[in-house]
Design an enzyme around this catalytic site. Structure first.
Site, PDB file in Angstrom:
ATOM      1  N   LYS A  75       1.101  -1.237  -0.082  1.00 57.06           N
ATOM      2  CA  LYS A  75       0.111  -0.070  -0.057  1.00 57.06           C
ATOM      3  C   LYS A  75       0.926   1.055  -0.048  1.00 57.06           C
ATOM      4  O   LYS A  75       1.765   1.426   0.794  1.00 57.06           O
ATOM      5  CB  LYS A  75      -0.964   0.020   1.189  1.00 57.06           C
ATOM      6  CG  LYS A  75      -1.990   1.358   1.138  1.00 57.06           C
ATOM      7  CD  LYS A  75      -1.370   2.396   2.087  1.00 57.06           C
ATOM      8  CE  LYS A  75      -2.655   3.390   1.726  1.00 57.06           C
ATOM      9  NZ  LYS A  75      -2.270   4.718   2.820  1.00 57.06           N
TER      10      LYS A  75
ATOM     11  N   GLY B  31      -0.466   8.276  -0.029  1.00 55.55           N
ATOM     12  CA  GLY B  31      -0.637   9.453  -0.886  1.00 55.55           C
ATOM     13  C   GLY B  31       0.352  10.316  -0.636  1.00 55.55           C
ATOM     14  O   GLY B  31       0.988  10.989  -1.457  1.00 55.55           O
TER      15      GLY B  31
ATOM     16  N   GLY C  69      -4.921  10.993  -0.724  1.00 59.24           N
ATOM     17  CA  GLY C  69      -5.790  12.082   0.085  1.00 59.24           C
ATOM     18  C   GLY C  69      -5.587  13.392  -0.142  1.00 59.24           C
ATOM     19  O   GLY C  69      -6.198  14.269  -0.325  1.00 59.24           O
TER      20      GLY C  69
ATOM     21  N   ASP D 174      -5.853   1.490   2.841  1.00 56.81           N
ATOM     22  CA  ASP D 174      -5.235   0.567   3.872  1.00 56.81           C
ATOM     23  C   ASP D 174      -6.121  -0.813   3.963  1.00 56.81           C
ATOM     24  O   ASP D 174      -5.415  -1.841   4.028  1.00 56.81           O
ATOM     25  CB  ASP D 174      -5.084   1.134   5.371  1.00 56.81           C
ATOM     26  CG  ASP D 174      -4.057   2.040   5.376  1.00 56.81           C
ATOM     27  OD1 ASP D 174      -2.741   1.980   4.636  1.00 56.81           O
ATOM     28  OD2 ASP D 174      -4.113   2.962   6.457  1.00 56.81           O
TER      29      ASP D 174
ATOM     30  N   LYS E 155      -4.231   1.544  10.518  1.00 55.29           N
ATOM     31  CA  LYS E 155      -3.144   0.865   9.976  1.00 55.29           C
ATOM     32  C   LYS E 155      -2.912  -0.553  10.715  1.00 55.29           C
ATOM     33  O   LYS E 155      -2.788  -1.682  10.127  1.00 55.29           O
ATOM     34  CB  LYS E 155      -1.843   1.711   9.657  1.00 55.29           C
ATOM     35  CG  LYS E 155      -2.035   2.817   8.829  1.00 55.29           C
ATOM     36  CD  LYS E 155      -0.768   3.655   8.664  1.00 55.29           C
ATOM     37  CE  LYS E 155      -1.043   4.818   7.932  1.00 55.29           C
ATOM     38  NZ  LYS E 155      -1.822   4.641   6.677  1.00 55.29           N
TER      39      LYS E 155
END
Length: 285
Positions: free
Chosen positions: A26, A29, A62, A183, A242
């Site tokens: 992952k 951003g 984001g 996530d 997370k």
């Protein structure tokens, strides 16, 4: 010269161990805002692919989405950490998350010799989702949670030696597209692909015993220990989803999940191909 050779030899057992294995990564951003850092991450991913591993990327975005909303005269609004997503915001997500950001990652990986293909969770029924409300019952708009993963399109790309790059937008049974937490999408995708590892690349060192002291990094946690930290509220707010994503992923069958600082150059290589590693690893114990 000997030092260079020893570095390569240190990587050998890890290359052997992870050869042919799927890794779900992952990519946060915030890490996409620095050109030099982006290149470092793309190089790592392509190198892992060339030595026989099968990286799959799920990305966020984001910060970019908030910028685009402000350009359109919309103020980003969050409830319980979730972005309120009306129809206009959903259109911005399609353009930014599913379009611009996704394609920039694909271009970056391909520039370094990878063979990346961008998709979203809507493609091929990859992520089936359902709308959710906030815990207090407030309407969040087109915000959802993962209901089911159909990994066939991702598995096909991996079998053909492509690097899938996935935007976390799902679809519900009524045909609405939904904004999803990246996530969680990565954590749900990893077990469906029988991945060896889930790696969350973020902008913090990992789980800290003291949130104000970066030297208090906890390098490894069992599932039980990770859950207790959440229950005892010893993890800061941004880290909670997370850690919960990692716990869910490991409970679902993935051997290990990692939270590592993507702002460290070549952090993926350090985590996967060296004895010490970096960040926090969560495993069954």
């Amino acid at each position: 010269m000997e030092e260079r050779a020893s570095i390569l030899l240190e990587a050998l057992p890890y290359i052997q161990r992870f050869y042919g294995k799927t890794l779900v990564i992952k990519l946060g951003g915030t890490l996409l805002e620095d050109e030099e850092l982006k290149d470092s991450i793309y190089q790592d991913i392509v190198l892992l692919n060339y030595v026989g591993m099968k990286p799959t990327i799920v990305h966020g975005g984001g910060t970019e989405i908030s910028k685009e909303m402000e350009k359109a005269g919309k103020k980003p609004e969050f409830i319980e950490g979730l972005r309120v997503t009306d129809e206009e915001t959903m259109e911005i997500l399609h353009k930014s998350l599913g379009g611009k950001i996704n394609k920039e990652i694909v271009l970056g990986l391909n520039k370094h010799g990878g063979h990346a293909i961008g998709v979203s969770g809507m493609d091929g029924g990859l992520v089936q989702a359902k709308k959710i409300e906030s815990k207090s019952g407030e309407d969040l708009g087109f915000v959802g949670e993962v209901e089911e993963i159909n990994p066939s399109i991702t598995q096909y790309l991996l079998d053909e030696d492509y690097i899938p790059v996935i935007a976390p937008i799902g679809a519900d049974k009524e045909g609405n597209s939904l904004n999803l937490n990246a996530d969680i999408v990565a954590a749900e995708l990893a077990p469906s692909l029988e991945a060896e590892k889930l790696i969350l690349l973020t902008d913090v060192p990992g789980v800290l015993e003291d949130p104000n002291d970066e030297d208090s990094l906890i390098s490894s946690l069992t599932l039980e220990e990770a859950q207790k930290l959440v229950e005892d509220e010893k993890i800061t707010e941004g880290m909670i989803p997370k850690v919960q994503a990692c716990v869910k992923c490991v409970e679902s069958g993935v051997e290990r999940a990692h939270i590592i600082n993507g702002e460290t150059p070549h952090s993926l290589l350090l985590e996967l191909l060296t004895e010490g590693g970096i960040g926090t690893m969560i495993e069954r114990g």
